[in-house]
Design an enzyme around this catalytic site. Structure first.
Site, PDB file in Angstrom:
ATOM      1  CE  LYS A 174      49.007 -44.114 -33.777  1.00  0.00           C
ATOM      2  NZ  LYS A 174      49.383 -45.488 -33.370  1.00  0.00           N
ATOM      3  N   GLY A 208      57.587 -49.794 -31.719  1.00  0.00           N
ATOM      4  CA  GLY A 208      56.619 -49.995 -30.634  1.00  0.00           C
ATOM      5  C   GLY A 208      55.965 -48.725 -30.120  1.00  0.00           C
ATOM      6  N   GLY A 210      53.487 -46.974 -31.378  1.00  0.00           N
ATOM      7  CA  GLY A 210      52.020 -47.019 -31.472  1.00  0.00           C
ATOM      8  C   GLY A 210      51.410 -47.857 -30.364  1.00  0.00           C
ATOM      9  CB  CYS A 211      52.400 -51.159 -28.971  1.00  0.00           C
ATOM     10  SG  CYS A 211      52.614 -52.012 -30.527  1.00  0.00           S
TER      11      CYS A 211
END
Ligand code: PXL
Length: 268
Positions: A174, A208, A210-211
């Site tokens: 990412k 949050g 990435g989650c």
């Protein structure tokens, strides 16, 4: 057809990351969400105040309950905390032949708290990466897993190839942690590189991300979409969730999980 998805991750009491982000995302995308909790964090937008890992037995029993009755079509891992937990999760994923596994190699929360013990990195390489259908590191995580320094685009490609060599069938590195004008996510499938671009949005409310990104990929894989299609949807979902910020909490706030499917302004 009801598609079932599972997240094996930590609980974020603040609701922006971890299990809570995953289940919200699964719900938005119309798949049935299940959870195995690996650790409980005491947390808000200001940081992580406490980390309480579950016992390996408690994690095993949760997975066995799901395996006995509700086998997932796709699953993801998030915060796994220790080498012992990683090994157990890897073994059970293998024993159950759960092939659509998305590994988000969560290591450190934004404020610096460790969500993965330092000595557990090797266990992740040994027990989880070889079973990953997709792995979704950010740049610092890709550096830790490969031992490589990532500065230029070529470095990122090299790291993606190294992670593929470690056994992950598809690698998404990412681009959130760069200073570039665009946030570019790079997918490597062992043959080709694909780039997914979005304009960088200036905001502190990225807790949050990435989650949520990995949870979208999991939901879309469960429905039968390809990795490329799933990453494309994840990019749109997370960009829209960041853009339509909720402005809650006085620190690093959560993203807006309902923006993509409901009233949010979509960012292309
Ligand atoms: O975003 C990484 C992450 C994953 N899981 C839990 C977290 C965080 C970040 O804070 O709290 C439980």
């Amino acid at each position: 057809m009801t598609y079932k998805t599972l997240t094996i991750a930590g609980s974020d009491s603040g609701g922006g990351a971890g299990i809570q982000a995953d289940l919200k995302t699964f719900q938005e995308l119309g798949v049935y969400g299940m959870s195995v909790i690996t650790a409980v964090t005491a947390q808000n937008t200001l940081g992580v105040q406490g980390v309480y890992p579950m016992s390996v037995e408690a994690i095993e029993e949760q997975i066995n309950s799901i395996a006995a009755d509700l086998a997932p079509d796709a699953l993801k891992t998030g915060m796994l905390f220790s080498a012992a937990i990683i090994k157990k999760v890897g073994d059970l994923v293998e024993a159950n032949s759960w092939n659509k596994l998305v590994v988000d190699p969560v290591m450190i929360a934004k404020g610096g708290s460790r969500l993965l013990q330092e000595e557990a990195v090797e266990a992740m390489k040994e027990h989880l990466l070889p079973r990953a259908y997709v792995i979704t590191p950010n740049i610092p995580e890709a550096e830790v897993l490969t031992g490589m320094k990532i500065e230029m685009e070529e470095d990122r490609k090299g790291a993606a190839e190294a992670l593929y060599q470690l056994g992950a069938m598809n690698v998404v590195i990412k681009g959130g942690h760069t200073e570039d004008d665009d946030a570019v996510d790079l997918l490597y499938d062992g043959e080709e590189f694909h780039e997914f671009k979005s304009p960088r949005i200036k905001t502190d409310h990225t807790h949050g991300t990435g989650c949520t990104f990995a949870a979208v990929i999991t939901a879309e894989l469960a429905k039968g979409y390809s990795v490329k299609e799933a990453v494309h949807t994840a990019k749109k979902f997370i960009t829209t969730a960041i853009y339509n910020e909720l402005k809650i909490g006085s620190g690093n706030g959560p993203t807006n999980h309902w923006a993509y499917k409901r009233q949010g302004v979509e960012v292309k």
